[in-house]
Motif scaffolding. Sequence first.
Motif, PDB file in Angstrom:
ATOM      1  N   GLU A 171       0.804  -1.217   0.000  1.00 27.40           N
ATOM      2  CA  GLU A 171       0.000   0.000   0.000  1.00 27.40           C
ATOM      3  C   GLU A 171       0.842   1.275   0.000  1.00 27.40           C
ATOM      4  OE1 GLU A 171      -2.698  -0.252   3.263  1.00 27.40           O
ATOM      5  OE2 GLU A 171      -3.620  -2.115   2.566  1.00 27.40           O
ATOM      6  N   VAL A 172       2.159   1.138  -0.035  1.00 28.57           N
ATOM      7  CA  VAL A 172       3.046   2.305  -0.067  1.00 28.57           C
ATOM      8  C   VAL A 172       2.829   3.087  -1.359  1.00 28.57           C
ATOM      9  CG1 VAL A 172       5.453   3.049  -0.130  1.00 28.57           C
ATOM     10  CG2 VAL A 172       4.766   1.174   1.368  1.00 28.57           C
ATOM     11  N   ASP A 173       2.680   4.412  -1.235  1.00 32.00           N
ATOM     12  CA  ASP A 173       2.418   5.223  -2.427  1.00 32.00           C
ATOM     13  C   ASP A 173       3.653   6.020  -2.838  1.00 32.00           C
ATOM     14  OD1 ASP A 173       2.586   7.431  -0.678  1.00 32.00           O
ATOM     15  OD2 ASP A 173       0.423   7.489  -0.379  1.00 32.00           O
ATOM     16  N   GLU A 174       3.530   6.734  -3.942  1.00 29.97           N
ATOM     17  CA  GLU A 174       4.672   7.458  -4.507  1.00 29.97           C
ATOM     18  C   GLU A 174       5.166   8.557  -3.566  1.00 29.97           C
ATOM     19  OE1 GLU A 174       7.792   8.642  -6.459  1.00 29.97           O
ATOM     20  OE2 GLU A 174       6.635   6.865  -7.032  1.00 29.97           O
ATOM     21  N   ALA A 175       4.267   9.187  -2.826  1.00 27.76           N
ATOM     22  CA  ALA A 175       4.690  10.230  -1.888  1.00 27.76           C
ATOM     23  C   ALA A 175       5.602   9.649  -0.812  1.00 27.76           C
ATOM     24  CB  ALA A 175       3.467  10.881  -1.249  1.00 27.76           C
ATOM     25  N   GLN A 176       5.282   8.452  -0.334  1.00 24.70           N
ATOM     26  CA  GLN A 176       6.117   7.810   0.675  1.00 24.70           C
ATOM     27  C   GLN A 176       7.468   7.396   0.095  1.00 24.70           C
ATOM     28  OE1 GLN A 176       2.672   5.126   1.559  1.00 24.70           O
ATOM     29  NE2 GLN A 176       3.376   5.292   3.665  1.00 24.70           N
ATOM     30  N   LEU A 177       7.459   6.917  -1.149  1.00 25.91           N
ATOM     31  CA  LEU A 177       8.716   6.543  -1.811  1.00 25.91           C
ATOM     32  C   LEU A 177       9.607   7.772  -1.974  1.00 25.91           C
ATOM     33  CD1 LEU A 177       7.320   4.171  -4.604  1.00 25.91           C
ATOM     34  CD2 LEU A 177       8.426   3.503  -2.469  1.00 25.91           C
ATOM     35  N   ALA A 178       9.012   8.876  -2.379  1.00 28.35           N
ATOM     36  CA  ALA A 178       9.787  10.106  -2.582  1.00 28.35           C
ATOM     37  C   ALA A 178      10.346  10.616  -1.258  1.00 28.35           C
ATOM     38  CB  ALA A 178       8.909  11.164  -3.242  1.00 28.35           C
ATOM     39  N   ALA A 179       9.542  10.529  -0.198  1.00 24.83           N
ATOM     40  CA  ALA A 179      10.006  10.965   1.117  1.00 24.83           C
ATOM     41  C   ALA A 179      11.197  10.128   1.572  1.00 24.83           C
ATOM     42  CB  ALA A 179       8.868  10.870   2.129  1.00 24.83           C
ATOM     43  N   ALA A 180      11.157   8.828   1.310  1.00 24.99           N
ATOM     44  CA  ALA A 180      12.281   7.957   1.677  1.00 24.99           C
ATOM     45  C   ALA A 180      13.523   8.302   0.880  1.00 24.99           C
ATOM     46  CB  ALA A 180      11.893   6.498   1.452  1.00 24.99           C
ATOM     47  N   ARG A 181      13.354   8.632  -0.396  1.00 22.71           N
ATOM     48  CA  ARG A 181      14.512   9.020  -1.215  1.00 22.71           C
ATOM     49  C   ARG A 181      15.174  10.268  -0.659  1.00 22.71           C
ATOM     50  NH1 ARG A 181      11.206   7.114  -5.560  1.00 22.71           N
ATOM     51  NH2 ARG A 181      10.328   9.190  -5.952  1.00 22.71           N
ATOM     52  N   ARG A 182      14.358  11.219  -0.234  1.00 21.98           N
ATOM     53  CA  ARG A 182      14.920  12.452   0.324  1.00 21.98           C
ATOM     54  C   ARG A 182      15.608  12.182   1.667  1.00 21.98           C
ATOM     55  NH1 ARG A 182       9.891  14.387  -1.490  1.00 21.98           N
ATOM     56  NH2 ARG A 182       9.056  14.295   0.634  1.00 21.98           N
ATOM     57  N   GLN A 183      14.933  11.447   2.531  1.00 16.54           N
ATOM     58  CA  GLN A 183      15.463  11.226   3.883  1.00 16.54           C
ATOM     59  C   GLN A 183      16.777  10.466   3.876  1.00 16.54           C
ATOM     60  OE1 GLN A 183      12.702   9.442   6.613  1.00 16.54           O
ATOM     61  NE2 GLN A 183      14.163   9.391   8.300  1.00 16.54           N
ATOM     62  N   TYR A 184      16.874   9.450   2.999  1.00 18.19           N
ATOM     63  CA  TYR A 184      18.069   8.595   3.015  1.00 18.19           C
ATOM     64  C   TYR A 184      19.002   8.875   1.842  1.00 18.19           C
ATOM     65  CZ  TYR A 184      14.984   6.264   6.298  1.00 18.19           C
ATOM     66  OH  TYR A 184      14.138   6.007   7.341  1.00 18.19           O
ATOM     67  N   ARG A 185      18.716   9.957   1.130  1.00 20.19           N
ATOM     68  CA  ARG A 185      19.571  10.413   0.023  1.00 20.19           C
ATOM     69  C   ARG A 185      19.790   9.288  -0.999  1.00 20.19           C
ATOM     70  NH1 ARG A 185      22.311  11.780   4.525  1.00 20.19           N
ATOM     71  NH2 ARG A 185      24.139  10.523   3.995  1.00 20.19           N
ATOM     72  N   LEU A 186      18.695   8.704  -1.451  1.00 16.78           N
ATOM     73  CA  LEU A 186      18.762   7.627  -2.433  1.00 16.78           C
ATOM     74  C   LEU A 186      18.803   8.215  -3.839  1.00 16.78           C
ATOM     75  CD1 LEU A 186      16.078   5.205  -0.922  1.00 16.78           C
ATOM     76  CD2 LEU A 186      18.523   5.408  -0.365  1.00 16.78           C
ATOM     77  N   PRO A 257       9.078  -0.261   4.476  1.00 18.93           N
ATOM     78  CA  PRO A 257       8.301  -0.536   3.257  1.00 18.93           C
ATOM     79  C   PRO A 257       8.410   0.539   2.190  1.00 18.93           C
ATOM     80  CG  PRO A 257       7.018  -1.120   5.176  1.00 18.93           C
ATOM     81  CD  PRO A 257       8.239  -0.398   5.691  1.00 18.93           C
ATOM     82  N   ALA A 258       8.830   1.756   2.562  1.00 19.55           N
ATOM     83  CA  ALA A 258       9.015   2.810   1.572  1.00 19.55           C
ATOM     84  C   ALA A 258      10.411   2.759   0.951  1.00 19.55           C
ATOM     85  CB  ALA A 258       8.783   4.178   2.207  1.00 19.55           C
ATOM     86  N   VAL A 259      11.312   2.017   1.576  1.00 25.38           N
ATOM     87  CA  VAL A 259      12.676   1.889   1.075  1.00 25.38           C
ATOM     88  C   VAL A 259      12.826   0.658   0.187  1.00 25.38           C
ATOM     89  CG1 VAL A 259      15.092   1.515   1.750  1.00 25.38           C
ATOM     90  CG2 VAL A 259      13.676   3.125   3.045  1.00 25.38           C
ATOM     91  N   LEU A 260      12.274  -0.455   0.630  1.00 28.17           N
ATOM     92  CA  LEU A 260      12.510  -1.734  -0.037  1.00 28.17           C
ATOM     93  C   LEU A 260      12.127  -1.775  -1.516  1.00 28.17           C
ATOM     94  CD1 LEU A 260      11.603  -4.335   2.730  1.00 28.17           C
ATOM     95  CD2 LEU A 260      13.859  -3.540   2.010  1.00 28.17           C
ATOM     96  N   PRO A 261      10.997  -1.182  -1.944  1.00 25.79           N
ATOM     97  CA  PRO A 261      10.642  -1.277  -3.369  1.00 25.79           C
ATOM     98  C   PRO A 261      11.679  -0.648  -4.291  1.00 25.79           C
ATOM     99  CG  PRO A 261       8.785  -0.471  -2.073  1.00 25.79           C
ATOM    100  CD  PRO A 261       9.984  -0.445  -1.171  1.00 25.79           C
ATOM    101  N   GLN A 262      12.553   0.173  -3.732  1.00 24.99           N
ATOM    102  CA  GLN A 262      13.540   0.874  -4.534  1.00 24.99           C
ATOM    103  C   GLN A 262      14.882   0.132  -4.590  1.00 24.99           C
ATOM    104  OE1 GLN A 262      13.068   5.288  -3.987  1.00 24.99           O
ATOM    105  NE2 GLN A 262      11.996   4.699  -2.121  1.00 24.99           N
ATOM    106  N   ALA A 263      14.936  -1.022  -3.927  1.00 27.06           N
ATOM    107  CA  ALA A 263      16.193  -1.758  -3.825  1.00 27.06           C
ATOM    108  C   ALA A 263      16.397  -2.695  -5.008  1.00 27.06           C
ATOM    109  CB  ALA A 263      16.222  -2.552  -2.525  1.00 27.06           C
ATOM    110  N   ALA A 264      17.623  -2.713  -5.514  1.00 26.35           N
ATOM    111  CA  ALA A 264      18.008  -3.690  -6.531  1.00 26.35           C
ATOM    112  C   ALA A 264      18.461  -4.987  -5.878  1.00 26.35           C
ATOM    113  CB  ALA A 264      19.136  -3.128  -7.400  1.00 26.35           C
ATOM    114  N   ALA A 265      18.873  -4.902  -4.606  1.00 28.64           N
ATOM    115  CA  ALA A 265      19.293  -6.086  -3.852  1.00 28.64           C
ATOM    116  C   ALA A 265      19.077  -5.824  -2.374  1.00 28.64           C
ATOM    117  CB  ALA A 265      20.755  -6.424  -4.127  1.00 28.64           C
TER     118      ALA A 265
END
Length: 370
Positions: A171-186, A257-265
């Motif tokens: 159920e994680v949405d794009e806003a949560q994914l973007a927030a995780a990218r900003r917070q953890y500098r992905l 859950p907002a970090v994991l979908p962006q992982a390659a490994a």
Amino acid sequence: MRLMLTGGGTGGHIYPGLTLLRYLEKMYGSIEVLYVGSERGLEQDIVKRTGIPFVSIPAAGLRRQLSLSGLKTAWTTVRGYWKAKKLVRQFRPDVVVGTGGYVTLPVVFAAAAYNVPSVVWEGNARPGLTNQLCARKAYGVAVCFEDTKKWFPKANKVVVTGNPRASEVLEVDEAQLAAARRQYRLSPGKKLIVCFAGSRGAETVNEVWAKTIPKFAEKPDWQLLYVTGDKHYEAVQCSLSDVPPNVTVIPFVHDMPAVLPQAAALVTRAGSSTLAEICSFGLASILIPSPYVTANHQEENARRLVDKGAALMIRESELTPESLWKALLTVLETNQGDALRRAAKQLATPNAVRDLGALVMEAWETRRPS
């Protein structure tokens, strides 16, 4: 409905219960809930963050052998049972749900003493003694693997549901994914490797990573988000003399859950909730089962994926900087990474929380007046 939740020690026992609660509230409206946890488990922090009413009781692991330490843990369990009985009398739950951990036993047994139906959820391939004992008092038992049923021969009812986390993380949405990218500098243009060794971290795994991290300077198109666990963060920081710019080291992630979908490994332990997330997202993973758990159940968990071609596994006794790096190259720079992702996705159980919720409602119906 008045629901008493219990389960603790690690995130793998806590998050499934919270996921179930959110589902029941969404489907059936307002629910009065009390979470009963242990005095030293992670639930002290995780559950309190949610604002859910929380009470702790004494809890300790039962031992099969008679010894002084065994007598001490038995006495702790008895004290927890007395306090749990008081809580059941005061809160008057309609149903109790236990998701594992030592604290589950006194609460489920207290519920049985007052004829309150309970449901026990078991996330591991091989259950511990606590849930095996609780199953004898429960209305029903929910498991994640078909062959786990054999460990509950005296249970009233055993149902394969999967792990509730498998449903909620999607159920994680794009806003949560973007927030995780900003917070953890992905960096979206880099291959992200996420590493965490369970909710408490792992000393041996951290030592190997400390020796592996400098090699990331050779892979500018990779990025490592390394989660040490709160307990080990300072020690890891001290052991790292030169951290490449494509490596981020942090103690804990509350929005995984907002970090994991962006992982390659993903490099991680083999707890049941983690495996559910791996399958739900279709992640390529390298599993390092903890050898310090009861009956080596994490390796049994990992085998369920490895045997299906859905994960790689490195036993902790075989973990070295060389073996870890070789596995990363396999996942990130060969076709095997894609094969792992496809196989993991095929093992997903997207209806897990629905099926567990149905069992809980069924137990509740046995208590409602006709």
